[in-house]
Design an enzyme around this catalytic site. Structure first.
Site, PDB file in Angstrom:
ATOM      1  N   TRP A   1       0.834  -1.217   0.000  1.00  0.00           N
ATOM      2  CA  TRP A   1       0.000   0.000   0.000  1.00  0.00           C
ATOM      3  C   TRP A   1       0.856   1.250   0.000  1.00  0.00           C
ATOM      4  O   TRP A   1       0.515   2.246  -0.647  1.00  0.00           O
ATOM      5  CB  TRP A   1      -0.998  -0.016   1.159  1.00  0.00           C
TER       6      TRP A   1
ATOM      7  N   ASP B   1      -2.005   6.598   6.235  1.00  0.00           N
ATOM      8  CA  ASP B   1      -3.017   5.709   5.682  1.00  0.00           C
ATOM      9  C   ASP B   1      -3.274   4.659   6.759  1.00  0.00           C
ATOM     10  O   ASP B   1      -2.489   3.734   6.942  1.00  0.00           O
ATOM     11  CB  ASP B   1      -2.507   5.057   4.390  1.00  0.00           C
TER      12      ASP B   1
ATOM     13  N   LYS C   1     -12.562  -1.838   5.854  1.00  0.00           N
ATOM     14  CA  LYS C   1     -11.696  -2.749   6.596  1.00  0.00           C
ATOM     15  C   LYS C   1     -12.222  -2.920   8.017  1.00  0.00           C
ATOM     16  O   LYS C   1     -12.414  -4.020   8.484  1.00  0.00           O
ATOM     17  CB  LYS C   1     -10.255  -2.236   6.628  1.00  0.00           C
TER      18      LYS C   1
END
Ligand SMILES: *Cc1c(COP(=O)(O)O)cnc(C)c1O
Length: 360
Positions: A102, A172, A196
């Site tokens: 990511w 993030d 999530k």
């Protein structure tokens, strides 16, 4: 009704109580005679739902008053671009920490907007650790420093908040948001895709310090300008109304069970169960540095990858799904977000012991 244990990395498991309540309220929300999906986002009913979700989020995280909370769309992936568009403020340079898949995506996207400097990286050891603070080479004139505080795929979590001095820190936090208390004031901006750990896909939560607003680059689309969204209560266009409603129910669920200190206690217990098993076994392996292991995403491998398919099949037969690891790392991964009950992790651990006894 039968519910399975869903170890998906996202969209992911939601609290059964929340889904049941949404079911009860499906046709008639609080006597309105409407489903939340049918409501005008400008109507008093939905305005109250969104305002309450924001209030509950502020309360759970103790968000200081000089931070704005935004309910946006486009996922964390859009934030990879929206952050530089809004925060560069003409500086033309930003620092990024690279700890896995990511991070790499965020870095790639940012390169279209500015000079990206990799302040620290764990690529030298296949992204299996969080680079310690002394290894970070920060530029004092960078517009911000970006890192991924929990790498969902590699299973690497920062259990500490980096110190970037006067340069705003951007995180993030998609895959561990609300899994533990967080000192918001240490950050310039925090973002998280909801699917999530907070709710359904379609909602992205952004928490941003007020003084960072109003620096958007020329040409930034209106809906992507944090300042304009903040001024419009995230309703410059139609927001993801139903996703905000479900996230709001999840926030109430978190508050009722005792808030972030209590969910953290539960998450620590669940993760410990799996990591203790991995460490005491000569069969399973987890490559991540012990101090940096994620409480949310637990990747593991068996000695022979030909055993992956039988492992996954046996898990499914026992009511446990989505345990296949990401294609970039292989093996297995158990995502054990807030909504995964201890019983789910106990069942997985029991099955892992059984599988080891048969194949080890
Ligand atoms: C899932 C994930 C993303 C991407 O989220 P989208 O909502 O699909 O854009 C970004 N960062 C992290 C850490 C993630 O886990």
């Amino acid at each position: 009704m039968s519910r399975i244990f869903n170890f998906s990395p996202g969209p992911a498991i939601l609290p059964a109580e929340v889904l049941a309540r949404a079911g009860d309220e499906m046709l008639d929300w609080h006597g309105s005679g409407m489903c939340v999906m049918e409501m005008s986002h400008r109507g008093k009913e939905f305005i109250s739902i969104a305002a309450e979700a924001e209030r509950d989020l502020r309360e759970l995280l103790a968000i200081p008053a000089h931070y704005k909370v935004l309910f946006l769309q486009g996922g964390a992936t859009l934030q990879f671009a929206q952050v530089p568009m809004n925060l560069l403020g003409g500086k033309g340079k930003a620092d990024y920490v690279n700890t896995g898949e990511w991070s790499k995506k965020a870095i790639k996207e940012a390169k279209a907007y500015c000079d990206v400097h990799i302040a620290a990286s764990s690529e030298d050891r296949s992204f299996t650790y969080a680079p310690p603070q002394p290894a970070w080479k920060l530029r004092p004139d960078a517009a911000y420093v970006h890192y991924c505080s929990n790498e969902t795929i590699g299973g690497v979590e920062f259990h500490w908040v980096p110190d970037t001095g006067s340069v705003p820190l951007v995180a993030d936090a998609s895959s561990h948001f609300l899994s533990r208390p967080l000192e918001v004031s240490r950050f310039g901006l925090i973002y998280a895709g909801a699917q999530k750990n907070v709710g359904p896909a379609g909602l992205t939560i952004v928490i941003v310090r007020e003084d960072l607003l109003g620096r958007a680059a020329k040409g930034t689309p209106t809906v992507m300008d944090y300042k304009l969204q903040a001024a419009a209560d995230s309703m410059l266009n139609t927001p993801a109304t139903y996703a905000i409603y479900i996230a709001g129910l999840v926030l109430k669920w978190l508050k009722a069970l005792g808030g972030l200190p209590e969910i953290e206690r539960r998450n620590v217990a669940k993760a410990k169960l799996l990591y203790d098993l991995l460490d005491s076994s000569g069969f399973y392996r987890n490559p991540v540095e012990k101090a940096d292991r994620s409480r949310m995403n637990v990747p593991f491998r068996v000695p022979d990858e030909r055993l992956d398919a039988p492992f996954l099949k046996g898990a499914e037969e026992r009511g446990m799904v989505q345990l296949k690891g990401h294609r970039s790392v292989g093996g297995m991964r158990a995502s054990i977000y807030n909504a995964m009950p201890l019983e789910g992790v106990e069942r997985l651990a029991g099955y892992m012991k059984e599988f080891e006894a048969r194949h080890g």
